[in-house]
Design an enzyme around this catalytic site. Structure first.
Site, PDB file in Angstrom:
ATOM      1  N   ASP A   1       0.840  -1.210   0.000  1.00 39.08           N
ATOM      2  CA  ASP A   1       0.000   0.000   0.000  1.00 39.08           C
ATOM      3  C   ASP A   1       0.878   1.264   0.000  1.00 39.08           C
ATOM      4  OD1 ASP A   1      -2.008  -1.932   0.424  1.00 39.08           O
ATOM      5  OD2 ASP A   1      -1.963  -1.600   2.590  1.00 39.08           O
TER       6      ASP A   1
ATOM      7  N   GLU B   1     -11.316  -1.200  -3.328  1.00 38.10           N
ATOM      8  CA  GLU B   1     -10.630  -0.405  -2.316  1.00 38.10           C
ATOM      9  C   GLU B   1      -9.454   0.327  -2.949  1.00 38.10           C
ATOM     10  OE1 GLU B   1      -9.482  -3.246   0.646  1.00 38.10           O
ATOM     11  OE2 GLU B   1      -7.912  -4.145  -0.577  1.00 38.10           O
TER      12      GLU B   1
END
Length: 415
Positions: free
Chosen positions: A26, A202
């Site tokens: 991420d 997401e």
């Protein structure tokens, strides 16, 4: 059950080995005040012991070194609300002389989550926690307060994109202090998927293109373990409706589940024969005239071990973004000739196994000053962009294009 790689690094004593980009999950990259680059990423089990947002440093976007943690553990307000042992998906932006970090605290599968704000004079810190700015509760909230990303709109105002599985993606306006304009605001929906797949979307971020007059919303679909991939859609308004090249809306929770968004990047085999699985949770870096897509990906031979890749990002003449087939390895000096023989890597909706390059008949049109090009691939005409990258094997000339269905097609020289 929380995946093992999301455990925070254990505290055993021993000789520390710099992991480089291994373990970077991420990721977000920002340019610091001294011109260097700082990457922040989720706490994982790869790296030095501890938790509190992993930090890596680079002088050139190519070679990365360990930079420690931004915090000594999870800041107390976020920990008390969520029970998190580590921090997820940090985002850092610069506003004037202040750097702002938005990080997420949660536990796997829960909507009891918190997005917090921290500030610092440099991207390296020292970071000061400013408390929770968006929070959700598992049994009371239909959305999940994780995966924050900040976008500047066409009038210079900040907006916060966030959200994940269960409730989809949201956007809300931020004040000049970096906090939501309205306390308790959970924003409005910009993307949502079917309940039967837990709304598997997401990792959103968006950017405004002055040239094309659109906001571009990048998202990650499906399972981060094996089928993750990146899609993009666009809208004239920052709040949507975001649509893809086939005019499919990103808000679509009908059953059976559907897919929307141009397929930008998925699992693949590169021209050297290495397999890369589940690329996703991307962010973007605007660095002068250059734009990059930053994303994590998994090694095909060890899917529990993530790393990060950075790719050049550019727009076709039809106003859609594409990314370089070659991870960024530095700039190329001088001209490069197009290859005589080509292979094509075609990303295809609903194909989740890694796609491999195959021989293709390619006819390249004139390359414009902006590197935009029209290319024919096995008889199908596409709008594309020429990229020039340094790879481990040396300078590489490649083309990234979109087919009629809005699916990325990578063209490179045959090995």
């Amino acid at each position: 059950m929380e995946p093992a790689y999301l455990d925070v690094a254990p505290g055993e004593q021993g000789v520390f080995v710099d992991p480089g980009l291994d373990g970077a999950h991420d990721p977000t990259v920002v340019r610091d005040v001294d011109g260097g680059y700082v990457m922040v990423s989720t706490d994982t089990a790869i790296g030095a012991p501890g938790a509190g947002v992993q930090v890596r440093l680079s002088d050139d976007l190519v070679t990365w070194r360990w930079g420690g943690h931004a915090f000594d553990g999870v800041p107390e307000p976020a920990r008390a609300w969520s029970g998190a042992q580590g921090l997820w998906a940090p985002e850092v932006v610069r506003r004037g002389d202040e750097f702002r970090m938005y990080h997420s605290a949660s536990t796997f599968g829960s909507r009891t989550s918190a997005i917090s704000l921290a500030t610092a004079p440099t991207a390296r810190g020292p970071w000061r926690d400013r408390g929770v700015v968006v929070r959700t509760e598992h049994d009371a909230s239909s959305v999940n307060a994780i995966d924050a990303a900040v976008t500047i709109d066409s009038e210079g105002r900040d907006w916060l994109f966030f959200g994940s599985f269960f409730g989809g993606l949201r956007v809300l306006p931020l004040g000049v202090d970096g906090r939501p304009v309205r306390d308790g605001d959970l924003g409005q929906s910009v993307a949502r998927r079917a309940a039967s797949i837990n709304g598997a979307i997401e990792g959103s971020h968006a950017l405004w293109s002055v040239e094309h007059g659109h906001y571009y919303l990048f998202t990650s679909f499906d399972s981060l373990f094996d089928t993750y991939h990146v899609r993009v859609a666009r809208s004239r308004a920052i709040t949507g409706d975001y649509q893809d090249a086939q005019v499919r809306s990103m808000i679509d929770d009908r059953e059976p589940p559907t897919r929307a968004g141009n397929l930008l990047l998925g699992s693949h085999v590169d021209v050297e024969g290495r397999t890369w699985v589940a690329p996703g949770h991307s962010s973007h870096l605007i660095d002068g005239d250059n734009v990059y897509l930053v994303h994590h990906v998994r090694y095909g031979q060890d899917r529990e071990r993530p790393t990060t890749q950075i790719r050049q990002l550019a727009w076709t003449a039809t106003g859609w973004p594409v990314v370089s087939p070659v991870p960024f390895g530095g700039t190329v000096d001088g001209a490069l000739e197009a290859p005589d023989a080509w292979v094509a890597t075609r990303f295809v909706d609903d194909v989740t196994d890694p796609v491999a390059p195959r021989p293709a008949e390619v006819a390249l049109g004139p390359v414009g000053a902006d590197d935009r090009v029209t290319v024919s691939v096995d008889g199908e005409e596409m709008a594309g962009v020429v990229f020039r990258d340094l790879s481990e094997a040396g300078p590489r000339f490649s083309v990234s294009a979109l087919d009629r269905a809005g699916q990325a097609v990578w063209l490179q020289g045959a090995p």
